[in-house]
Design an enzyme around this catalytic site. Structure first.
Site, PDB file in Angstrom:
ATOM      1  N   ARG A 103       0.814  -1.230   0.000  1.00  0.00           N
ATOM      2  CA  ARG A 103       0.000   0.000   0.000  1.00  0.00           C
ATOM      3  C   ARG A 103       0.840   1.269   0.000  1.00  0.00           C
ATOM      4  NH1 ARG A 103      -3.364  -3.300   3.470  1.00  0.00           N
ATOM      5  NH2 ARG A 103      -5.248  -3.897   2.310  1.00  0.00           N
ATOM      6  N   LYS A 125       2.256  11.120 -11.620  1.00  0.00           N
ATOM      7  CA  LYS A 125       1.445  10.135 -12.339  1.00  0.00           C
ATOM      8  C   LYS A 125       2.266   8.874 -12.560  1.00  0.00           C
ATOM      9  CE  LYS A 125      -1.851  12.831 -15.083  1.00  0.00           C
ATOM     10  NZ  LYS A 125      -2.286  13.114 -16.471  1.00  0.00           N
ATOM     11  N   GLU A 167       7.971  16.351 -26.288  1.00  0.00           N
ATOM     12  CA  GLU A 167       7.396  16.919 -25.073  1.00  0.00           C
ATOM     13  C   GLU A 167       7.891  18.347 -24.837  1.00  0.00           C
ATOM     14  OE1 GLU A 167       5.004  15.632 -23.425  1.00  0.00           O
ATOM     15  OE2 GLU A 167       5.053  13.490 -23.901  1.00  0.00           O
ATOM     16  N   LYS A 206       5.931  22.227 -16.798  1.00  0.00           N
ATOM     17  CA  LYS A 206       5.186  21.110 -16.209  1.00  0.00           C
ATOM     18  C   LYS A 206       4.977  21.314 -14.714  1.00  0.00           C
ATOM     19  CE  LYS A 206       3.775  16.648 -15.779  1.00  0.00           C
ATOM     20  NZ  LYS A 206       4.336  15.441 -16.342  1.00  0.00           N
ATOM     21  N   GLU A 216      -5.383  17.043 -11.713  1.00  0.00           N
ATOM     22  CA  GLU A 216      -5.952  17.145 -13.056  1.00  0.00           C
ATOM     23  C   GLU A 216      -7.463  17.365 -13.034  1.00  0.00           C
ATOM     24  OE1 GLU A 216      -5.791  14.623 -17.170  1.00  0.00           O
ATOM     25  OE2 GLU A 216      -3.948  14.641 -16.000  1.00  0.00           O
ATOM     26  N   ARG A 220      -4.376  21.020 -15.702  1.00  0.00           N
ATOM     27  CA  ARG A 220      -3.374  19.966 -15.921  1.00  0.00           C
ATOM     28  C   ARG A 220      -3.713  19.120 -17.146  1.00  0.00           C
ATOM     29  NH1 ARG A 220      -0.279  15.862 -11.649  1.00  0.00           N
ATOM     30  NH2 ARG A 220       0.902  14.792 -13.281  1.00  0.00           N
ATOM     31  N   ASN A 224      -1.979  17.241 -21.906  1.00  0.00           N
ATOM     32  CA  ASN A 224      -2.273  16.140 -22.817  1.00  0.00           C
ATOM     33  C   ASN A 224      -2.378  16.595 -24.276  1.00  0.00           C
ATOM     34  OD1 ASN A 224      -2.788  13.579 -21.134  1.00  0.00           O
ATOM     35  ND2 ASN A 224      -3.957  15.131 -20.042  1.00  0.00           N
ATOM     36  N   HIS A 227      -1.804  14.173 -27.066  1.00  0.00           N
ATOM     37  CA  HIS A 227      -1.725  12.832 -26.484  1.00  0.00           C
ATOM     38  C   HIS A 227      -2.961  11.967 -26.733  1.00  0.00           C
ATOM     39  CE1 HIS A 227       1.831  14.410 -24.613  1.00  0.00           C
ATOM     40  NE2 HIS A 227       2.035  13.327 -23.913  1.00  0.00           N
ATOM     41  N   HIS A 231      -1.921   8.383 -27.900  1.00  0.00           N
ATOM     42  CA  HIS A 231      -2.159   7.172 -27.112  1.00  0.00           C
ATOM     43  C   HIS A 231      -2.970   6.143 -27.900  1.00  0.00           C
ATOM     44  CE1 HIS A 231      -1.459   9.239 -22.948  1.00  0.00           C
ATOM     45  NE2 HIS A 231      -0.344   9.035 -23.625  1.00  0.00           N
ATOM     46  N   HIS A 244       6.710   6.829 -27.939  1.00  0.00           N
ATOM     47  CA  HIS A 244       5.787   7.841 -27.419  1.00  0.00           C
ATOM     48  C   HIS A 244       6.044   9.216 -28.035  1.00  0.00           C
ATOM     49  CE1 HIS A 244       3.023   9.729 -24.664  1.00  0.00           C
ATOM     50  NE2 HIS A 244       3.972  10.531 -24.208  1.00  0.00           N
TER      51      HIS A 244
END
Length: 339
Positions: A103, A125, A167, A206, A216, A220, A224, A227, A231, A244
């Site tokens: 955890r 993330k 990026e 960023k 987000e 935020r 993307n 993206h 993706h 990517h």
């Protein structure tokens, strides 16, 4: 509440990392890296090291489960720190393992690629891909430390640097014309101080966005840009086609074409992006995929709400919006125009 402000940023050489970890109170730590780094770097300073196969295909639940088993055999406890050494794949995978094993155990990100140093290691993330789509399983789990060694960028092959520049270009489009023009004015080969300034400026874009919207709920999502389609392409290629950065590069061109249709963006900006994509050998034309392979992945995008596609588009550099009026018909038209 997740505390993103507690992440410490430390700059130093890789060989000095154990000293810094000891100073921070880590009594024991386990390093995770990929097979490329394990082969090419002297990692003798990492007494306990787990190695995953290089490549996006390792960013999956099966590899996470394998790492859980290895951590269990090592009898890792909650005071053991997990050190993710590598690019975006290792950072996302190891971060997800750190977030979920027992955890949650302390996480250290040590990004070694350009994309990781300016983007993926920042903001907490972490996650893995599914056959159904990219990054569909994950968490917000800020690293306790992000450890930055600028010198590792000197060892990047040109295709890796170019992929990371996707990026950097994205951050410049989100930041505004002045940032963009600084990239247009770059002259290669870069002096070390110019390279370091480029990385620092892109990273700060960023970090500023994450500080304003850590979970987000608002701006935020602008990170993307490019993206959504990227993706979908990566997923349709089963994570074995474009990398990517290549997918994001093309995804940004598509986003700027859609921005002209939906927000009236000046078409000259697509031309300026095209010049930079060509400069970094990033795709400017769509891959050899049938468009009908993409909608299933577009509909599963994490930004979608109430069954609506949500694309990040630009009115102009520095003025991004999340748009809900982009239809699959619009995306298909764009896809066909950019063949």
């Amino acid at each position: 509440m997740i505390d993103f402000s507690s992440t410490q940023f430390i700059t130093g050489g890789l060989a000095a990392l154990p000293h810094h970890l000891e100073q921070l109170g880590a009594r024991r730590w386990v390093l995770i890296c990929d097979s490329n780094l394990d082969r090419c770097q002297d990692l003798s300073w990492a007494r306990e090291r787990l190695v995953v196969p290089a490549g996006e295909s390792s960013k999956c639940l099966a590899q996470a489960e394998h790492l859980y088993g290895q951590l269990a055999r090592l009898e890792v406890d909650r005071k053991t720190w997990l050190v993710a050494l590598g690019g975006g794949v290792v950072g996302d995978l190891a971060g997800f393992v750190a977030a979920t094993y027992l955890r949650g155990i302390p996480l250290v990100q040590v990004p070694t690629s350009l994309v990781a140093q300016v983007d993926s290691s920042l903001g907490g993330k972490v996650g893995v891909d599914l056959p159904a789509g990219k990054n569909l399983v994950g968490a917000f789990y800020p690293a306790r430390v992000v450890y930055l060694d600028p010198q590792v960028l000197n060892t990047l092959p040109a295709p890796e640097w170019n992929a990371g520049m996707a990026e950097v270009l994205k951050h410049a489009l989100l930041d505004g014309p002045q940032h963009w023009e600084s990239l247009e004015n770059l002259s290669y080969p870069l002096a070390s101080e110019v390279r370091d300034g480029l990385v620092l400026r892109s990273r700060q874009v960023k970090l500023d966005v994450v500080a304003a919207d850590p979970l987000e709920q608002g701006i935020r999502a602008h990170l993307n840009l490019g993206h959504t389609l990227a993706h979908a392409i990566e997923s349709a290629q089963n994570y074995g086609g474009w990398n990517h950065g290549q997918a994001v590069g093309f995804g940004m061109r598509a986003a700027l074409r859609l921005s002209q249709w939906k927000l009236g963006m000046d078409p000259s900006w697509e031309g300026r992006l095209l010049q930079q994509l060509e400069r970094y050998n990033l795709p400017t034309r769509r891959p050899d995929l049938n468009f009908q392979e993409l909608p299933q992945y577009l509909r599963r995008d994490k930004k979608n709400q109430d069954g609506q596609l949500r694309f990040v588009l630009l009115e102009r550099p520095g003025a991004a919006r999340v748009c809900t009026d982009v239809s699959l018909t619009d995306v298909e038209r764009c896809w066909e125009e950019l063949r």
